[in-house]
Design a protein around this motif. Structure first.
Motif, PDB file in Angstrom:
ATOM      1  N   MET A  19      45.560  74.233  64.329  1.00 54.18           N
ATOM      2  CA  MET A  19      46.687  74.600  64.704  1.00 54.18           C
ATOM      3  C   MET A  19      47.423  73.125  65.824  1.00 54.18           C
ATOM      4  N   PHE A  20      46.378  72.605  66.606  1.00 57.49           N
ATOM      5  CA  PHE A  20      46.231  71.079  67.199  1.00 57.49           C
ATOM      6  C   PHE A  20      46.341  70.198  65.911  1.00 57.49           C
ATOM      7  N   GLU A  21      46.203  69.778  64.753  1.00 55.58           N
ATOM      8  CA  GLU A  21      45.977  68.630  63.709  1.00 55.58           C
ATOM      9  C   GLU A  21      47.832  68.353  63.594  1.00 55.58           C
ATOM     10  N   ASP A  22      47.351  66.928  63.141  1.00 62.09           N
ATOM     11  CA  ASP A  22      48.999  66.829  62.374  1.00 62.09           C
ATOM     12  C   ASP A  22      49.463  67.067  60.766  1.00 62.09           C
ATOM     13  N   ILE A  23      50.175  67.366  61.039  1.00 68.08           N
ATOM     14  CA  ILE A  23      50.636  67.033  59.247  1.00 68.08           C
ATOM     15  C   ILE A  23      51.375  66.194  59.456  1.00 68.08           C
ATOM     16  N   LEU A  24      51.535  65.213  58.021  1.00 70.55           N
ATOM     17  CA  LEU A  24      52.111  64.106  58.218  1.00 70.55           C
ATOM     18  C   LEU A  24      53.343  64.716  57.026  1.00 70.55           C
ATOM     19  N   ASP A  25      55.098  65.014  57.197  1.00 67.05           N
ATOM     20  CA  ASP A  25      55.357  64.231  55.748  1.00 67.05           C
ATOM     21  C   ASP A  25      55.831  63.755  55.682  1.00 67.05           C
ATOM     22  N   PRO A  26      56.322  63.547  54.361  1.00 69.23           N
ATOM     23  CA  PRO A  26      56.600  62.655  53.327  1.00 69.23           C
ATOM     24  C   PRO A  26      57.354  61.799  53.880  1.00 69.23           C
TER      25      PRO A  26
END
Length: 387
Positions: A219-226
Motif C-alpha cells: 500500500m505504501f510502495e511507489d508504482i511508476l507509470d510509463p
C-alpha cells in the motif's frame, strides 16, 4: 434528474484558503527545467498558482474559519440553524461524522441535525440541493452548508498529473426559508461505470489496511507509470483523459438540458459559474453552450488551483466578493469524481459575499502527534476524553 425547489434563499457565503502558495515556476525542476513547457501549461490550461495547507490543517478547519466569518455577520443564526451539512472527501475522522464536531466547534444549538456527505467536484451543488430540500420540505428553516477539500494524504510532489492541479479550500453558505425567493432549478446525474477514474484505491473497506504491517507494505510502495509518475494505493489516482472526455461529452448536454428545463436560454443567464477544473475546460464548456467567456470566469483556477468541492464557492467569492453586485441569474455546475454532475439555476438578487479569506493555522489546535499522544493516554487509562 431535474427538480425545482422553492422558498429558499442563499443568505451569504464565505470561503477560506491557506496562505501557503506554490507557483508553477517554483517547480520547474520537475519539468526538466523546460521553461517553454511551464509557459505552455500556463497558456493552455491556465495553471499558475495554487494554495495548499500545511500539515495538521484539515478541510474542517478551513470551513470552520469561513463559517465563523459568516456567522459574525449573522450572529443570530448560531441559535437558529436547524442543520449543518459538511460536504467533503477529506473528513477528520473515519467515524463519527466531522459535522458533529463542527456543530460544537461553531457554537450551534444542540437541537441541530448534523451529517457528512462524501462528494467531490459536484459536491457544492449536491450540498445546495440537500440543504434547500430540507428547507423547501419544511424540515428546516436555516441550514449551514460547509463544503471543502484538502489533499494532504494524496499529495506527492513528484506526481505531475495530480499535484500541480489541486489546491485546498473550504466554504460556508447560509441557506434560509424565504417565501419571496425565486425557484431553484436543480439537475443531478451519475455515471458509475467510471467510478474509478478518480479514486483512492486503498484504505477503505474494499482494500483495507490490515493488522499485520507486512501485509500493508504494498500500500505504501511507489508504482511508476510509463511517464515516471509515482502512484500509491493510498493516494489519489486520476485518469485525466477519461475525465476530460466525460466532461466534454456530458456537461454541455446537461447545461443545455438544464436551461431547457427552466425554459431559459444562455442569453437569460447572467453568470455561468463552473467547477474550476482548469481554464481550458471552463472555456470549452462555455463555448459549447453558447456562453460568452466573460460570463464564465476561470481566474479562480489560476489563483487557487482546482479545489474539488470548494471550487464553485471559492469562485463565487473570488468573482463577486470585491463588488457590491449580486450575481443575478446564475447557473452553477459541478462535475467530476463519481462520475457525477450537478447544476443549480437560481436568481441571487441579494446576499452577503466577501473575497476568499486567508487561513492561518490556529496555534491552539492539536497537531497530529498531539492527537496520537492523547489517544495513547486515553487507551492506557492515563486520562479521560474530557481531561
Amino acid at each position: 434528474m431535474f427538480h425545482t425547489l422553492r422558498h429558499v434563499r442563499i443568505v451569504g457565503i464565505r470561503s477560506a484558503v491557506p496562505t501557503t502558495e506554490i507557483r508553477l515556476e517554483d517547480e520547474g525542476a520537475f519539468y526538466g527545467g523546460d521553461a517553454k513547457k511551464v509557459t505552455r501549461l500556463r497558456t493552455t490550461l491556465g495553471m499558475d498558482r495554487r494554495r495548499i495547507c500545511p500539515p495538521d490543517v484539515t478541510a474542517s478547519d478551513l470551513c470552520a474559519h469561513a463559517a465563523d466569518a459568516l456567522l459574525r455577520v449573522f450572529p443570530s443564526a448560531r441559535s437558529a440553524i436547524d442543520a449543518v451539512v459538511f460536504v467533503s472527501q477529506a473528513t477528520d475522522w473515519v467515524q463519527p461524522a466531522t459535522s458533529c464536531e463542527l456543530q460544537h466547534r461553531l457554537g450551534l444549538d444542540r437541537q441541530c441535525a448534523a451529517f457528512d456527505v462524501n462528494q467531490g467536484c459536484s459536491g457544492y451543488v449536491y450540498g445546495l440541493w440537500l440543504g434547500s430540500s430540507l428547507i423547501a420540505a419544511g424540515a428546516a428553516r436555516q441550514v449551514l452548508l460547509l463544503v471543502g477539500d484538502v489533499n494532504l494524504a494524496g499529495r506527492d510532489i513528484r506526481n505531475r498529473i495530480t499535484v500541480p492541479v489541486f489546491g485546498d479550500g473550504g466554504s460556508a453558505t447560509l441557506l434560509a426559508r424565504d417565501e419571496q425567493a425565486g425557484p431553484m432549478h436543480f439537475g443531478l446525474g451519475t455515471d458509475g461505470r467510471d467510478f474509478d477514474a478518480i479514486i483512492t484505491p486503498g484504505g477503505g473497506a474494499r482494500i483495507p489496511l490490515v493488522p499485520d504491517p507486512a501485509d500493508n507494505e504494498s500500500m505504501f510502495e511507489d508504482i511508476l507509470d510509463p511517464s515516471g509518475n509515482p502512484w500509491r494505493l493510498l493516494k489519489t489516482y486520476m485518469d485525466g483523459g477519461a475525465i476530460f472526455n466525460f466532461t466534454m461529452d456530458v456537461v454541455p448536454k446537461h447545461i443545455r438540458a438544464a436551461l431547457a428545463y427552466a425554459s431559459l436560454t444562455e442569453k437569460d443567464i447572467d453568470w455561468l459559474i463552473l467547477h474550476q477544473a482548469n481554464r481550458q475546460i471552463v472555456e470549452s464548456i462555455a463555448a459549447k453552450t453558447g456562453f460568452a467567456l466573460e460570463k464564465a470566469p476561470s481566474a479562480s483556477f489560476g489563483t487557487y488551483g482546482n479545489l474539488a468541492s470548494a471550487s464553485i464557492p471559492v469562485a463565487l467569492c473570488d468573482t463577486f466578493g470585491n463588488t457590491r453586485q449580486a450575481p443575478g441569474k446564475v447557473l452553477l455546475c459541478g462535475y467530476g469524481i463519481g462520475l457525477s454532475w450537478g447544476s443549480c439555476l437560481c436568481d441571487i438578487a441579494e446576499w452577503d459575499c466577501a473575497p476568499p479569506l486567508d487561513y492561518e493555522p490556529d496555534p491552539d489546535r492539536p497537531t497530529r502527534r498531539q492527537h496520537i499522544e492523547r489517544w495513547e493516554q486515553i487507551l492506557r487509562g492515563e486520562r479521560t476524553r474530557h481531561d
